[in-house]
Motif scaffolding. Structure first.
Motif, PDB file in Angstrom:
ATOM      1  N   GLY A  14       0.815  -1.211   0.000  1.00 26.63           N
ATOM      2  CA  GLY A  14       0.000   0.000   0.000  1.00 26.63           C
ATOM      3  C   GLY A  14       0.848   1.260   0.000  1.00 26.63           C
ATOM      4  O   GLY A  14       0.557   2.221  -0.726  1.00 26.63           O
ATOM      5  N   LEU A  15       1.905   1.262   0.796  1.00 31.14           N
ATOM      6  CA  LEU A  15       2.792   2.432   0.843  1.00 31.14           C
ATOM      7  C   LEU A  15       3.562   2.598  -0.465  1.00 31.14           C
ATOM      8  O   LEU A  15       3.761   3.731  -0.941  1.00 31.14           O
ATOM      9  CB  LEU A  15       3.749   2.307   2.026  1.00 31.14           C
ATOM     10  N   LEU A  16       3.979   1.482  -1.053  1.00 29.54           N
ATOM     11  CA  LEU A  16       4.628   1.547  -2.362  1.00 29.54           C
ATOM     12  C   LEU A  16       3.666   2.066  -3.427  1.00 29.54           C
ATOM     13  O   LEU A  16       4.075   2.767  -4.363  1.00 29.54           O
ATOM     14  CB  LEU A  16       5.167   0.175  -2.757  1.00 29.54           C
ATOM     15  N   ASP A  17       2.388   1.758  -3.273  1.00 30.13           N
ATOM     16  CA  ASP A  17       1.371   2.261  -4.192  1.00 30.13           C
ATOM     17  C   ASP A  17       1.289   3.785  -4.117  1.00 30.13           C
ATOM     18  O   ASP A  17       1.166   4.463  -5.138  1.00 30.13           O
ATOM     19  CB  ASP A  17       0.021   1.619  -3.853  1.00 30.13           C
ATOM     20  N   TRP A  66      -5.226  -3.030   0.368  1.00 32.93           N
ATOM     21  CA  TRP A  66      -4.169  -2.412  -0.448  1.00 32.93           C
ATOM     22  C   TRP A  66      -4.677  -1.160  -1.159  1.00 32.93           C
ATOM     23  O   TRP A  66      -4.040  -0.116  -1.120  1.00 32.93           O
ATOM     24  CB  TRP A  66      -3.647  -3.443  -1.451  1.00 32.93           C
ATOM     25  N   THR A  67      -5.837  -1.272  -1.802  1.00 38.75           N
ATOM     26  CA  THR A  67      -6.359  -0.094  -2.505  1.00 38.75           C
ATOM     27  C   THR A  67      -6.770   0.999  -1.529  1.00 38.75           C
ATOM     28  O   THR A  67      -6.641   2.182  -1.832  1.00 38.75           O
ATOM     29  CB  THR A  67      -7.543  -0.458  -3.428  1.00 38.75           C
ATOM     30  N   THR A  74      -2.540   8.335  -1.060  1.00 34.62           N
ATOM     31  CA  THR A  74      -2.328   9.206  -2.219  1.00 34.62           C
ATOM     32  C   THR A  74      -3.028  10.547  -2.039  1.00 34.62           C
ATOM     33  O   THR A  74      -2.504  11.586  -2.451  1.00 34.62           O
ATOM     34  CB  THR A  74      -2.776   8.496  -3.510  1.00 34.62           C
ATOM     35  N   VAL A  75      -4.191  10.551  -1.402  1.00 31.89           N
ATOM     36  CA  VAL A  75      -4.854  11.825  -1.105  1.00 31.89           C
ATOM     37  C   VAL A  75      -3.990  12.647  -0.154  1.00 31.89           C
ATOM     38  O   VAL A  75      -3.791  13.852  -0.359  1.00 31.89           O
ATOM     39  CB  VAL A  75      -6.268  11.610  -0.525  1.00 31.89           C
TER      40      VAL A  75
END
Length: 110
Positions: A14-17, A66-67, A74-75
């Motif tokens: 998730g953090l890599l995303d 994850w999403t 990301t926000v």
């Protein structure tokens, strides 16, 4: 792989995303070579981490978590790094996403 390690890899994915999304913003449509390469490497790393996590965790839960991490992170990245705005409506929607992710973890069956 242990259950806790799978959850750790899922959080890492998730953090890599989040990092990948930031690199995508900075690569300006793949017109900046260094950020383009970084974005592709981050994408490969997040898929690898997610792939390992789903060996142990239910795929539906893993994908949703994850999403969720990626969306909320990301926000926050957009707010902090790219000075994007956050209205009340977006804040409520983010709270719903966080609530859903927490609920999936709390109701996990494996």
């Amino acid at each position: 792989m242990t259950h806790n390690l799978a959850w750790g890899l899922l959080v890492l994915a998730g953090l890599l995303d989040v990092a990948w999304a930031g690199a995508m913003k900075l690569n300006e449509g793949f017109t900046r070579l260094s950020w383009s390469v970084i974005s592709l490497l981050l994408l490969a790393a997040l898929v690898a981490a997610l792939g390992q996590a789903v060996k142990v965790l239910p795929v539906g839960t893993a994908y949703a978590v994850w999403t969720g991490i990626g969306a909320v992170g990301t926000v926050v990245l957009g707010l902090v790094v790219f000075q994007e705005s956050l209205g009340v409506g977006r804040l409520v929607c983010l709270a719903l996403v966080v609530g859903g992710v927490v609920g999936l973890k709390l109701l996990e069956t494996t």
